[in-house]
Design an enzyme around this catalytic site. Structure first.
Site, PDB file in Angstrom:
ATOM      1  N   ASP A  37     -17.771  71.431 163.594  1.00  0.00           N
ATOM      2  CA  ASP A  37     -16.466  70.530 163.554  1.00  0.00           C
ATOM      3  C   ASP A  37     -15.924  70.966 162.150  1.00  0.00           C
ATOM      4  O   ASP A  37     -16.622  71.281 161.145  1.00  0.00           O
ATOM      5  CB  ASP A  37     -16.931  69.182 163.390  1.00  0.00           C
ATOM      6  CG  ASP A  37     -15.679  68.247 163.487  1.00  0.00           C
ATOM      7  OD1 ASP A  37     -14.974  68.020 164.645  1.00  0.00           O
ATOM      8  OD2 ASP A  37     -15.198  67.793 162.421  1.00  0.00           O
ATOM      9  N   GLU A  39     -12.636  69.954 159.064  1.00  0.00           N
ATOM     10  CA  GLU A  39     -11.476  69.231 158.569  1.00  0.00           C
ATOM     11  C   GLU A  39     -10.585  70.162 157.918  1.00  0.00           C
ATOM     12  O   GLU A  39     -10.787  71.190 157.298  1.00  0.00           O
ATOM     13  CB  GLU A  39     -12.099  68.037 157.669  1.00  0.00           C
ATOM     14  CG  GLU A  39     -13.122  67.251 158.078  1.00  0.00           C
ATOM     15  CD  GLU A  39     -12.854  66.610 159.322  1.00  0.00           C
ATOM     16  OE1 GLU A  39     -11.714  66.214 159.588  1.00  0.00           O
ATOM     17  OE2 GLU A  39     -13.440  66.156 160.199  1.00  0.00           O
ATOM     18  N   HIS A 178     -14.526  61.336 160.699  1.00  0.00           N
ATOM     19  CA  HIS A 178     -13.416  62.347 160.321  1.00  0.00           C
ATOM     20  C   HIS A 178     -13.973  63.120 159.277  1.00  0.00           C
ATOM     21  O   HIS A 178     -13.310  63.710 158.385  1.00  0.00           O
ATOM     22  CB  HIS A 178     -12.026  61.848 160.191  1.00  0.00           C
ATOM     23  CG  HIS A 178     -11.419  61.336 161.389  1.00  0.00           C
ATOM     24  ND1 HIS A 178     -10.871  62.177 162.377  1.00  0.00           N
ATOM     25  CD2 HIS A 178     -10.920  60.181 161.807  1.00  0.00           C
ATOM     26  CE1 HIS A 178     -10.556  61.438 163.300  1.00  0.00           C
ATOM     27  NE2 HIS A 178     -10.560  60.415 163.070  1.00  0.00           N
ATOM     28  N   ASP A 183     -19.358  64.358 162.389  1.00  0.00           N
ATOM     29  CA  ASP A 183     -18.459  64.534 163.618  1.00  0.00           C
ATOM     30  C   ASP A 183     -19.316  65.494 164.497  1.00  0.00           C
ATOM     31  O   ASP A 183     -19.263  65.324 165.621  1.00  0.00           O
ATOM     32  CB  ASP A 183     -17.185  64.980 163.408  1.00  0.00           C
ATOM     33  CG  ASP A 183     -16.190  63.906 163.117  1.00  0.00           C
ATOM     34  OD1 ASP A 183     -16.477  62.757 162.834  1.00  0.00           O
ATOM     35  OD2 ASP A 183     -14.950  64.163 162.976  1.00  0.00           O
TER      36      ASP A 183
END
Length: 583
Positions: A37, A39, A178, A183
């Site tokens: 994952d 960001e 998030h 995540d």
């Protein structure tokens, strides 16, 4: 900031390598997944940058490694990203740049299936980053849990497949926040829950999972077992129907993988789905290499004419240009190739156009009336200048006319290019007289003739060799061998790396098919087969092991005209694309 945290990685992963699709045909419990994952500073992988990477490596339902790191994006974070993720620009001040992080991540993920929730987003950012860092992107298999969830879960059960919604549905142990690692951990639990669901539907390996993702009918998927017995080697496959008839013939580098594709969502052609519905079994012929597979496919298509193969793939009964057998020969378009025939042509129109150009260039007669051996040609024919016979109206005996016939034979055999030189001179004269359209038409006709002559002379040169043994290096080491007799593949085999090649060559030669050639230009071989053989011989790395005679094309043949023909064809194509002035 410290370097990326790789967590714990088992010693079994130290020598991991990227797995191929077929190597992943193992139970899902034995498949290694890396759930990742990211960001980022925004949603556009081309303009935005990664700020955090979180990844979890799992196998058999257990976590065997984790990786988590901030990434300095080289810019200030937008306020909405700070609000969404809780990551601030201050937190990234001492973080490594992406070019420092990527090698660690790629090493961590090497040999695994990459998994992400909405994989196009995360994988898109990772691929864009590797491009900017000038790092090659490995050939990862990728699984998207959004797509898998939408396939497994009904809309009543899961109106939304957002990670937060699925986390609630499956009561995951780590809530999505998030933040990248949280995540990724939540996605691990979602993946395990979805795999448990599909396991009840008979999906137990990664290829079966990939096959399950598209909306494939149960009947189509149920025939997957027809491919189970096939080897993972090059060859030809034959789908057979309920009356044992051949429905379809094809070739494959990997028979099992190719045939298995017909029972998955990757096969979207309605005609092929219809064929699969009728199929009751799949036969195969294992082949040494691609050339043998291609030749066997041609022969099987000719023998069975399968209804689901495109007609354009069938070996064609070619058209040939031949001289008629009479005292005053002219050109004729036939299915049978004589000794000095020109061809092959896939359609009669092309052959007719080329024959007209030869007739004009060599001044053969075009009239069809019969002339006795002791007769003359000419008095009854109008002159070519007024649209009559190219041989002219001047009386010619059979002996005088034979000079024209010999010129035609020499042109086809490649013993002279005088007619081509004469045509080129006429093109130049027309252009000098500013008859540009006439010059362009004659240029295109001359180029078509030159290409047809070269094609025939090239194939005839291959067919002229009684026996030719050639070798081509294999990607995995060793050699591919082909024994070619009179243009036909008579035997094929391989010598693996470390195996002495010459005993293999001797065995292939002794067991090769006996070929009885005829006097036609291709000595009785199918034109499509000789073309396959010739193209294989032209491929990089091919070496001649031994031959009864050398390969040679005629010195005054059309081979030396190919550069001119290519320029002429290019000029014609440019003229067709160019806008025409309006008057």
């Amino acid at each position: 900031m410290p370097p990326p945290n790789l967590g714990t990685v088992s010693s079994r992963d130290a020598t991991a390598r990227q797995l191929t699709f077929d190597e992943l045909d193992t139970p899902l419990r034995d498949t290694t997944f890396v759930v990742v994952d990211l960001e980022t500073t925004g949603s556009n992988s081309g303009d935005d940058a990664i700020t955090e990477i979180g990844a979890v490596k799992i196998r058999g339902g257990e976590v065997i490694g984790e990786m988590s790191t901030f990434v300095d994006p080289g810019r200030t974070l937008p306020p909405f990203i700070v609000q969404l993720t809780g990551i601030t620009s201050a937190m990234l001040v001492d973080a490594p740049r992406i070019e420092q992080v990527l090698p660690s991540f790629l090493e961590f993920a090497r040999g695994a299936v990459l998994v992400a929730h909405n994989a196009p987003f995360d994988i898109g950012f990772l691929r864009a980053a590797t491009t900017r860092c000038d790092i090659a992107w490995p050939p990862f298999q990728v699984l998207c849990t959004v797509r898998l969830a939408r396939r497994v879960l009904s809309r009543d059960e899961a109106p939304s497949v957002k990670l937060s919604a699925l986390a609630d549905l499956f009561q995951v142990s780590t809530r999505p926040t998030h933040r990248a690692l949280d995540d990724a951990r939540a996605t691990v639990d979602v993946l395990h829950a979805l795999i448990e669901r599909v396991g009840n539907l008979g999906v137990h390996s990664y290829p079966e999972l990939v096959d399950y993702l598209p909306n494939v009918s149960a009947a189509q998927r149920g025939k997957r077992g027809l491919a189970a017995h096939l080897p993972r080697t090059p060859g030809v496959y034959l789908f057979r129907g309920p009356s044992d008839e051949v429905l379809y013939v094809g070739t494959a580098v990997n028979l099992q993988r190719r045939v298995r594709g017909y029972f998955t969502g990757s096969e979207t052609r309605a005609r092929m789905k219809e064929m699969v519905a009728l199929a009751t079994r799949v036969d195969h012929v294992e082949c040494a290499h691609g050339l043998e597979a291609g030749v066997r496919e041609l022969r099987l298509l000719a023998a069975h004419a399968p209804p689901y193969n495109r007609r354009s793939k069938f070996p064609k009964r070619a058209w040939w240009i031949t001289l008629t057998d009479e005292a005053f020969p002219r050109l004729s378009i036939t299915r049978r190739a004589g000794r000095d025939a020109l061809g092959p042509f896939t359609n009669r129109t092309d052959a007719t156009d080329i024959a007209a150009t030869i007739t004009e260039a060599c001044r053969l007669r075009q009239c069809t009336r019969k002339i006795r051996p002791d007769g003359v040609h000419g008095p009854d024919c109008p002159d070519d200048a007024v649209g009559g016979c190219p041989a002219g109206s001047t009386p010619q005996s059979a002996a005088q006319y034979s000079v024209t016939v010999d010129l035609t034979r020499d042109l086809i055999r490649g013993e002279t290019d005088r007619p081509l030189l004469a045509l080129r001179a006429r093109i130049e004269d027309l252009a000098a007289s500013e008859l540009f359209e006439n010059a362009a038409r004659l240029r295109d006709r001359t180029a078509a003739l030159g290409i047809a002559l070269r094609r025939c002379q090239r194939l005839a040169a291959v067919a002229a060799i009684d026996e030719l043994v050639a070798a081509r290096p294999r990607d995995e080491g060793g050699w591919e061998f082909a024994v070619i007799r009179s243009g036909r593949l008579a035997s094929a085999g391989v010598a693996a790396r470390g195996v002495a090649p010459m005993p293999v060559v001797d065995a292939l030669t002794l067991s090769a098919e006996t070929v009885l050639p005829d006097p036609s230009p291709l000595r009785g071989a199918m034109a499509d087969e000789v073309r396959l053989v010739a193209n294989w011989l032209d491929s990089p790395g091919v070496r001649i092991v031994r031959a009864t005679d050398g390969y040679r094309e005629p010195a005054r043949g059309a081979g030396s005209w190919q550069e001119w023909c290519a320029l002429a064809r290019g000029a014609g194509e440019y003229a067709e694309r160019a806008p025409h002035p309006r008057h």
